[in-house]
Enzyme design. Structure first.
Site, PDB file in Angstrom:
ATOM      1  N   GLU B  50       0.813  -1.222   0.000  1.00 51.59           N
ATOM      2  CA  GLU B  50       0.000   0.000   0.000  1.00 51.59           C
ATOM      3  C   GLU B  50       0.847   1.273   0.000  1.00 51.59           C
ATOM      4  O   GLU B  50       0.418   2.303  -0.508  1.00 51.59           O
ATOM      5  CB  GLU B  50      -0.966  -0.004   1.180  1.00 51.59           C
ATOM      6  N   PHE B 112     -11.705  -7.406  13.755  1.00 50.12           N
ATOM      7  CA  PHE B 112     -10.592  -7.847  12.907  1.00 50.12           C
ATOM      8  C   PHE B 112     -10.243  -6.771  11.873  1.00 50.12           C
ATOM      9  O   PHE B 112     -11.119  -6.267  11.178  1.00 50.12           O
ATOM     10  CB  PHE B 112     -10.970  -9.160  12.200  1.00 50.12           C
ATOM     11  N   GLN B 113      -8.996  -6.426  11.797  1.00 52.04           N
ATOM     12  CA  GLN B 113      -8.481  -5.400  10.898  1.00 52.04           C
ATOM     13  C   GLN B 113      -9.170  -4.047  11.080  1.00 52.04           C
ATOM     14  O   GLN B 113      -9.307  -3.273  10.133  1.00 52.04           O
ATOM     15  CB  GLN B 113      -8.555  -5.857   9.428  1.00 52.04           C
ATOM     16  N   LYS B 162     -17.557  -0.945   5.497  1.00 50.75           N
ATOM     17  CA  LYS B 162     -17.983  -1.927   4.498  1.00 50.75           C
ATOM     18  C   LYS B 162     -19.479  -1.828   4.199  1.00 50.75           C
ATOM     19  O   LYS B 162     -19.899  -1.871   3.049  1.00 50.75           O
ATOM     20  CB  LYS B 162     -17.646  -3.333   5.000  1.00 50.75           C
ATOM     21  N   MET B 470      24.131   8.533   2.275  1.00 53.86           N
ATOM     22  CA  MET B 470      24.035   9.834   2.918  1.00 53.86           C
ATOM     23  C   MET B 470      24.347   9.716   4.410  1.00 53.86           C
ATOM     24  O   MET B 470      25.026  10.568   4.977  1.00 53.86           O
ATOM     25  CB  MET B 470      22.650  10.437   2.703  1.00 53.86           C
TER      26      MET B 470
END
Lengths: 180, 569
Positions: B50, B112-113, B162, B470
């Site tokens: 993502e 969940f999630q 959802k 760097m």
């Protein structure tokens, strides 16, 4: 640079999470809130917030600008320099015995405070006023033994006929369209 | 007829002119993905992580000027977007991030999630929404796109449960938004414009410092006209690169930590600094108390909160850069500033960016210059973060706004590849190169698969020095060469490319650079070149952290001793 107490007044949308946005902004930018008071305004769906911030003029100006950027903040003003009335309410529970009770009531009377609860070993006093007044009363009550204090934080209003920040009943719908 | 939330979402995106989105599915997004085939105009690019979706939307937005759209599922999908959202926030990139959320009855139950992504992203979004009724979805999308692209652009998050996707509602896309708390300043205050013009007309040694605000405002032409009329030299910030033509005689390069010596000397000596669409980042100012000591400062920016935030400003102008420059152009006198420009040109001779001597090994700076030659400066160059990013900023001359896409404010390693992907999707007609470090690339290297699956023709140049370069440079200069956690064991990148069915090539010698770049450009499809460069080459000039800009260090004139380099993988 010298820090002073500033009074910020904001009109915000009455939506879930708005207070969270305001408080989160203060935390994120490292600004300190002395007190914050929120309540409904005279217009539905809009709330008034009074925030007391301690800081230099530059810091408070930055606070004001950053808050103004929040989409849910409709308007914000620093009314520190304006002539205004400000009030705070405090509830104080003081230890009271049969010998001290009348002394406490006398102090409350001097400050035009109300006794709102009497119990066998305590008195609860409700006092309204500016911070100085509340502080002075607390100082006098200290000797009796203070069991609990609850304070609201300051709310303020600019004096005179014109509100420092009138709420427009009808937000400018057309303006946004023009910019789009 | 009533539509589902998922249909309303798709129709609203189309109404906003969205033609592509970068996303990754998950449980709570299934209703959306189930609906997506009904809208073939809406191209969905499946990323491999993502974070890649958010950076791709970011790269797309910078390359096109349109709002980039990314999508992730609830919980870990949403949290993986966070870095990309923060990156867009700090660089003022217009983005709408859509996240799935658990169904409304489960919110607040640690389902969940389930994660409070609106809460997590509160300080890194311009605004955010949790959609609690399907009826409000269309209006929220309208507002989100409006907020993302107007004013100072930024990311807006929309969290959609959802069951909001499956519920039915009437759909009518609103024509207007109602945001009484949102103001976009436009023209700048007339008095301040007048004050600024007076100072500009009086100044002996004026200097413009241009930032990304010029690019966002689409004001490059106005800036050029303005600078030319009054003959004012221009330096830029990192993100301002491209706002003013790289080969223009008045362009004195980037200022700040890795800016040119002459840009930093110009800031030290100017008597009037005109800061346009920039925010005085610490990487630009160096030690603030020593920044532009002799100068009055005019600051033009759209965001009032940027004015006076980091440096004191003499003339604040809050307004759209383009509008302000157009108005001010009528108020300024044409001018010469011959002595000042002569002085700058002397400094330019005194402090050249780099003389590459023939005995040097494969220097990264040389590669960037060859890349410029091969593309004739007409390409979109995207970078990761680190030494390679600074070398690209210094040695490639950018002529077009948004031809240089880089992570400035957040300094996000791993930004390069996915952002390049987004840029190429948005501007398919352009050659797109990502110049990346071996460290930076490995943070998002999985997006190579996306390039292949969605046929995205990005060319990849790895500046491979086997270090987190760097950080190693700082360890060398400020921590007595105590190279802790910076030596990097890398895979064989050419073999990695091959495993993804991407053509690749390793370059170890200077003579091979030009040919390799040409081969990559001629190749139809993504191409990876692994440039094995001098491992301990440093980025110079460099202003040591905490020092004043004028105390910049220059590249020591040393023999390059470590050639030939360490064993290749």
């Amino acid at each position: 640079m010298a820090t002073t107490k500033h009074t910020l007044k904001a009109i915000v949308q009455d939506k879930p999470g708005v207070l969270n946005r305001v408080v989160s902004l203060f935390r994120r930018r490292g600004f300190n809130i002395d007190s914050i008071a929120v309540g409904h305004s005279e217009v539905p769906h809009l709330s008034r917030v009074t925030i007391i911030v301690n800081g230099t003029t530059a810091t408070v100006e930055q606070v004001r600008k950053q808050m103004d950027k929040l989409i849910d903040v409709v308007k914000i003003f620093d009314i520190t320099g304006e002539k205004s009335n400000s009030r705070e309410l405090a509830l104080v529970k003081v230890k009271a015995t049969s010998t001290t009770r009348s002394d406490i009531i006398e102090i409350a009377d001097i400050f035009r405070a109300n006794i709102v609860d009497v119990a066998s070993e305590s008195l609860t006093i409700e006092v309204t006023g500016d911070e100085d007044k509340i502080e002075s009363m607390l100082k006098l009550l200290h000797g009796f033994g203070i069991k609990e204090i609850a304070r609201t934080g300051r709310v303020a209003m600019v004096r005179g006929n014109i509100g420092a920040m009138p709420v427009e009943e009808k937000p400018a719908r057309s303006r946004a369209k023009k910019q789009g | 007829m009533k539509k589902t939330g998922a249909q309303i979402l798709c129709e609203s995106l189309l109404a906003e002119g969205v033609d592509v989105m970068f996303g990754f599915p998950g449980g709570v997004l299934l209703p959306f993905y189930d609906t997506l085939p009904q809208y073939p105009q809406l191209r969905h690019i499946l990323v491999r992580h993502e974070q890649g979706a958010a950076h791709a939307a970011d790269g797309y937005a910078r390359a096109t000027g349109k709002v980039g759209v990314c999508m992730a599922t609830s919980g870990p999908g949403a949290t993986n977007l966070v870095t990309g959202i923060a990156n867009a926030y700090l660089d003022s990139v217009p983005m709408v991030a859509l996240t799935g959320q658990v169904a409304r009855p489960f919110i607040g139950k640690d389902a969940f999630q389930e994660i409070d992504i609106a809460g997590i992203t509160l300080p890194i979004t311009k605004h955010s929404y949790v959609v609690m009724e399907t009826e409000s979805l269309a209006g929220i999308i309208k507002e989100a796109f409006y907020l993302a692209r107007t004013g100072r652009p930024g990311p807006v998050l929309i969290d959609i449960p959802k069951d909001v996707m499956t519920d039915l509602a009437d759909f009518k896309y609103p024509d207007t938004v109602d945001l009484p708390g949102y103001k976009v300043p436009t023209k700048g205050h007339p008095t301040q414009l007048k004050n600024a013009a007076e100072l500009i007309n009086k100044a002996q040694r004026p200097l413009i410092i241009a930032g990304r605000g010029v690019i966002i405002s689409g004001a490059s032409a106005e800036l050029k006209q303005f600078a030319e009329t009054a003959q004012i030299p221009v330096v830029t910030t990192l993100l301002g690169i491209g706002s003013f033509p790289g080969n223009h005689v008045l362009n004195y390069g980037m200022a700040g930590m890795h800016g040119t010596g002459y840009a930093n000397k110009a800031i030290e000596n100017t008597d009037l600094l005109i800061a346009i669409g920039m925010r005085f980042d610490d990487r630009v100012t160096g030690k603030v108390s020593a920044f532009a000591r002799q100068a009055k400062i005019v600051h033009i920016d759209l965001d009032p909160a940027e004015i006076g935030k980091n440096v004191r400003v003499d003339v604040p102008i809050v307004g759209d850069v383009k509008a302000v420059l157009l108005t001010m152009h009528k108020m300024i006198a044409s001018n010469q500033h011959m002595d000042w420009i002569r002085q700058l040109n002397e400094w330019r001779k005194e402090h050249p960016l780099l003389d590459i001597d023939d005995s040097a090994g494969l220097l990264p700076q040389y590669i960037i210059r060859q890349l410029y030659e091969a593309t004739s400066g007409d390409a979109i160059i995207v970078t990761g973060v680190g030494q390679h990013q600074m070398w690209t900023a210094q040695h490639y001359a950018f002529h077009e706004p948004d031809s240089f896409i880089t992570s400035g404010g957040l300094g996000t390693m791993g930004f390069g590849l996915p952002a390049a992907m987004g840029a190429k999707v948005g501007r398919p007609e352009k050659t797109v190169w990502v110049v990346d470090g071996d460290g930076s690339l490995q943070m998002t290297i999985q997006e190579l698969a996306t390039l292949v699956q969605d046929k995205i023709n990005v060319k990849i140049a790895i500046i491979n020095n086997g270090y987190l370069g760097m950080v190693r440079q700082w360890q060398e200069l400020f921590y007595a060469k105590n190279y802790v956690a910076t030596p990097l064991s890398c895979p064989d990148f050419v073999k990695i490319a091959e495993a993804y069915s991407i053509a690749g090539l390793r370059v170890t010698r200077r003579e091979e650079v030009k040919g390799a770049i040409e081969q990559a450009m001629a190749h139809d499809g993504p191409f990876l070149i692994d440039f094995m460069v001098e491992p301990e080459e440093n980025v110079f000039p460099m202003v040591p952290p905490g020092a004043a800009n004028i105390e910049f260090m220059e590249r020591p004139k040393k023999e390059v001793s470590s050639w030939p380099r360490r064993n290749t993988p």
